[in-house]
Design an enzyme around this catalytic site. Structure first.
Site, PDB file in Angstrom:
ATOM      1  N   GLU A 169      19.144  19.470  -1.661  1.00 12.69           N
ATOM      2  CA  GLU A 169      17.691  19.667  -1.610  1.00 12.69           C
ATOM      3  C   GLU A 169      16.964  19.146  -2.848  1.00 12.69           C
ATOM      4  O   GLU A 169      16.341  19.933  -3.589  1.00 12.69           O
ATOM      5  CB  GLU A 169      17.377  21.154  -1.400  1.00 12.69           C
ATOM      6  CG  GLU A 169      17.983  21.715  -0.139  1.00 12.69           C
ATOM      7  CD  GLU A 169      17.426  23.093   0.240  1.00 12.69           C
ATOM      8  OE1 GLU A 169      16.656  23.672  -0.543  1.00 12.69           O
ATOM      9  OE2 GLU A 169      17.733  23.563   1.332  1.00 12.69           O
ATOM     10  N   GLU A 375      23.050  23.929   5.756  1.00 13.81           N
ATOM     11  CA  GLU A 375      22.572  25.305   5.545  1.00 13.81           C
ATOM     12  C   GLU A 375      21.670  25.712   6.690  1.00 13.81           C
ATOM     13  O   GLU A 375      20.815  24.929   7.122  1.00 13.81           O
ATOM     14  CB  GLU A 375      21.740  25.449   4.252  1.00 13.81           C
ATOM     15  CG  GLU A 375      22.526  25.346   2.975  1.00 13.81           C
ATOM     16  CD  GLU A 375      21.656  25.485   1.732  1.00 13.81           C
ATOM     17  OE1 GLU A 375      20.562  26.098   1.804  1.00 13.81           O
ATOM     18  OE2 GLU A 375      22.077  24.969   0.687  1.00 13.81           O
TER      19      GLU A 375
HETATM   20  C1  GBH Z   1      17.914  26.791   0.207  1.00 14.21           C
HETATM   21  O1  GBH Z   1      16.635  26.538  -0.236  1.00 14.21           O
HETATM   22  C2  GBH Z   1      18.848  26.654  -0.954  1.00 14.21           C
HETATM   23  O2  GBH Z   1      19.646  25.493  -0.864  1.00 14.21           O
HETATM   24  C3  GBH Z   1      19.691  27.869  -1.216  1.00 14.21           C
HETATM   25  O3  GBH Z   1      20.252  27.803  -2.482  1.00 14.21           O
HETATM   26  C4  GBH Z   1      18.865  29.107  -0.992  1.00 14.21           C
HETATM   27  O4  GBH Z   1      19.542  30.269  -1.363  1.00 14.21           O
HETATM   28  C5  GBH Z   1      18.500  29.158   0.467  1.00 14.21           C
HETATM   29  O5  GBH Z   1      17.910  27.974   0.897  1.00 14.21           O
HETATM   30  C6  GBH Z   1      17.586  30.309   0.840  1.00 14.21           C
HETATM   31  O6  GBH Z   1      16.351  30.197   0.208  1.00 14.21           O
HETATM   32  O7  GBH Z   1       7.415  23.666   3.755  1.00 14.21           O
HETATM   33  O8  GBH Z   1       6.341  24.378   1.776  1.00 14.21           O
HETATM   34  O9  GBH Z   1       6.539  25.883   3.549  1.00 14.21           O
HETATM   35  C7  GBH Z   1      15.647  26.572   0.751  1.00 14.21           C
HETATM   36  C8  GBH Z   1      14.311  26.378   0.122  1.00 14.21           C
HETATM   37  C9  GBH Z   1      12.894  27.163   1.863  1.00 14.21           C
HETATM   38  C10 GBH Z   1      12.240  25.374   0.433  1.00 14.21           C
HETATM   39  C11 GBH Z   1      11.803  26.830   2.822  1.00 14.21           C
HETATM   40  C12 GBH Z   1      11.181  25.003   1.410  1.00 14.21           C
HETATM   41  C13 GBH Z   1       9.649  25.840   3.009  1.00 14.21           C
HETATM   42  C14 GBH Z   1       8.605  25.251   2.148  1.00 14.21           C
HETATM   43  N1  GBH Z   1      13.328  26.018   1.100  1.00 14.21           N
HETATM   44  N2  GBH Z   1      10.730  26.203   2.134  1.00 14.21           N
HETATM   45  S1  GBH Z   1       7.137  24.768   2.890  1.00 14.21           S
END
Ligand code: GBH
Length: 472
Positions: A169, A375
């Site tokens: 990511e 994931e």
């Molecule tokens: C992952 O991040 C990670 O890889 C992991 O380490 C973490 O624990 C897991 O997920 C749970 O959080 O489009 O602006 O509304 C995910 C992070 C979550 C970032 C969803 C983008 C939507 C952003 N992502 N989020 S938005």
């Protein structure tokens, strides 16, 4: 028509679970490890919920044998983990620390002895602090340091690890780390975040090349993108344009250079007020555009966006990085709405159709490239009952829904080869600390005892049979 159809996957489909180093290992100062940006950030007051940090985390560094035995009991075919860069190369430069590398050798050997395939992620957000002090990802040099680190790991573990993932990511590293500042290193500089994105792309490309030089034939190199499913609130041209800008900043900024060797024209144009992109040097887009063996996709929830003028009412989403500024350089005017449907305890909407759409999109972007869901999962507030059992029917429903959608994508022609549940165990959920539980296995944060939740037992049946058991 009243019998529910059973949902089955091809026999070779890989069933796994995922974690990352800083979220589980602990042993932050052992065997020569030095701080990463996440050690610094989480020890800075006000940055994480409750001041939580990963000093001990869930002590996987000392409990990895038991954790691997548990994975074997659950019948997992593969385990995706990440390496702590500053554990194996404390200054981010120069020779490796053998004690650090030995931990990963022992972990991999333990996995292999149980017939579990390791999938190794080189970088899951924990940059050595020394490299941040030298400028971090906005600095071009960091990409070359990453390539050196990749070669070092390839040499050390290439004889026993077949599946490699360069970055996890990069969107989060670039835009949560350097633009909204809700992730380490907590900087809020839109121009720096676009430089960071480019240098992460470069790191992926240089790292892929460096890895290939050390890995035996048959090894697979991939990248894991949190490619985001961006939906416009309406078909109004202003909303479509807003969605395009966010899609470029969420997705095109990475898959452009990595899959196609170019940044989207629309991205360059829409970010003109932030940067002139002069940090993209001649030849860079050849370096970022390396052949891949697979693409990893992480999916949790979709985003629903509109132009500011089309957003007078309706609930706003809190899932776009709740920081001082939005993580969208040049697009802070775009409004994020709460998508319909149930929410997890992160506040994220549950929408399995997003997973189907995402997989179909990358089937079109990269025809024939094998896809892995690296994931997918959900946080719920799981606690043991009086008998010590942990019931999490919401997580089972979440997984059932998403795996059904994934199976539909396979029917529609997507080359999906495997699925990794996030996460194997409850762990350090970054800025949210230990408050949010993503695990299929419960962790008691007093005793660090592990207890498989009912979702772990359910997923174990999926892993063993390749078929989704009915919902309880
Ligand atoms: C992952 O991040 C990670 O890889 C992991 O380490 C973490 O624990 C897991 O997920 C749970 O959080 O489009 O602006 O509304 C995910 C992070 C979550 C970032 C969803 C983008 C939507 C952003 N992502 N989020 S938005």
């Amino acid at each position: 028509m009243t019998e529910p159809m059973s949902v089955s996957f091809p026999p070779a489909f890989v069933w796994g679970a995922a974690t990352s180093a800083y979220q589980i290992e602990g042993a932050a100062a052992e065997d020569g490890r030095t701080p990463s940006i996440w050690d610094t950030f989480s020890h800075t007051p006000g940055r994480t919920a409750g001041g939580d940090h990963g000093d001990v985390a869930i002590d996987h560094y000392h409990r990895y044998r038991d954790d691997v035995a548990m994975m074997a009991e659950l019948g997992l075919a593969s385990y995706r983990f990440s390496v702590s860069w500053s554990r194996v190369q404390p200054t981010g430069r120069g020779p490796a620390v053998q004690r650090g590398l030995d931990f990963y050798r022992r972990l991999v050997d333990e996995l292999l002895s149980h017939g579990i395939k390791p999938a190794l992620t080189l970088y899951h957000w924990d940059l050595p602090q020394e490299l941040e002090d030298a400028g971090g990802w906005p600095e071009r040099e960091t990409a070359y340091r990453f390539a050196e680190y990749a070669a070092l790991l390839g040499q050390a573990l290439g004889d026993r690890v077949e599946q490699w993932i360069t970055l996890n990511e990069p969107w989060c590293s670039a835009f949560l780390g350097y633009c909204s500042g809700v992730h380490a290193p907590g900087r809020t500089d839109p121009e720096a975040s676009l430089r960071a994105a480019h240098h992460l792309n470069l790191a992926h490309g240089l790292g892929t090349t460096a890895l290939r030089a050390t890995l035996p034939a048959g090894a697979s190199v991939a990248v894991s993108l949190n490619s985001q499913v961006i939906r416009p609130l309406s078909q109004d041209p202003a909303d479509l344009e807003a969605a395009q800008r966010i899609d470029d900043l969420a997705n095109g900024v990475f898959h452009g250079p990595i899959l196609h060797g170019a940044y989207p024209e629309t991205l360059i144009k829409a970010t003109r007020s932030v940067t002139d992109w002069a940090f993209v040097q001649q030849g860079d887009l050849v370096l970022t555009h390396q052949p891949l063996d697979a693409l990893g996709l992480n999916y949790y929830t979709p985003a629903l966006v509109s132009a500011a003028e089309n957003a007078p009412s309706g609930p706003l989403a809190d899932n776009h990085g709740s920081g001082a500024r939005a993580p969208w350089p040049g697009a802070d005017d775009v409004t994020f709405h709460q998508p319909p449907g149930e929410r997890t305890s992160m506040g994220w909407a549950v929408d399995p159709t997003g997973l189907h759409d995402l997989v179909m999109r990358y089937t079109r972007e990269a025809p024939g490239l094998p896809l892995y869901i690296t994931e997918n999962g959900a946080a719920y507030d799981d606690e043991p009952d009086a008998e010590g059992r942990v019931h999490d029917p919401e997580r089972i429903a979440y997984l059932h829904g998403h795996l059904t959608a994934l199976r539909r994508a396979v029917d529609d022609g997507a080359e999906v080869r495997g699925y990794y549940l996030w996460s194997l165990m409850d762990n350090f959920e970054w800025a949210y600390g230990y408050e949010k539980r993503f695990g299929a296995v419960h962790v008691d944060y007093e005793t660090l005892a592990r207890t498989p939740k009912s979702s772990a037992h359910w997923y174990s049946r999926v892993a063993r049979t390749g078929t989704l058991p009915p919902l309880p």
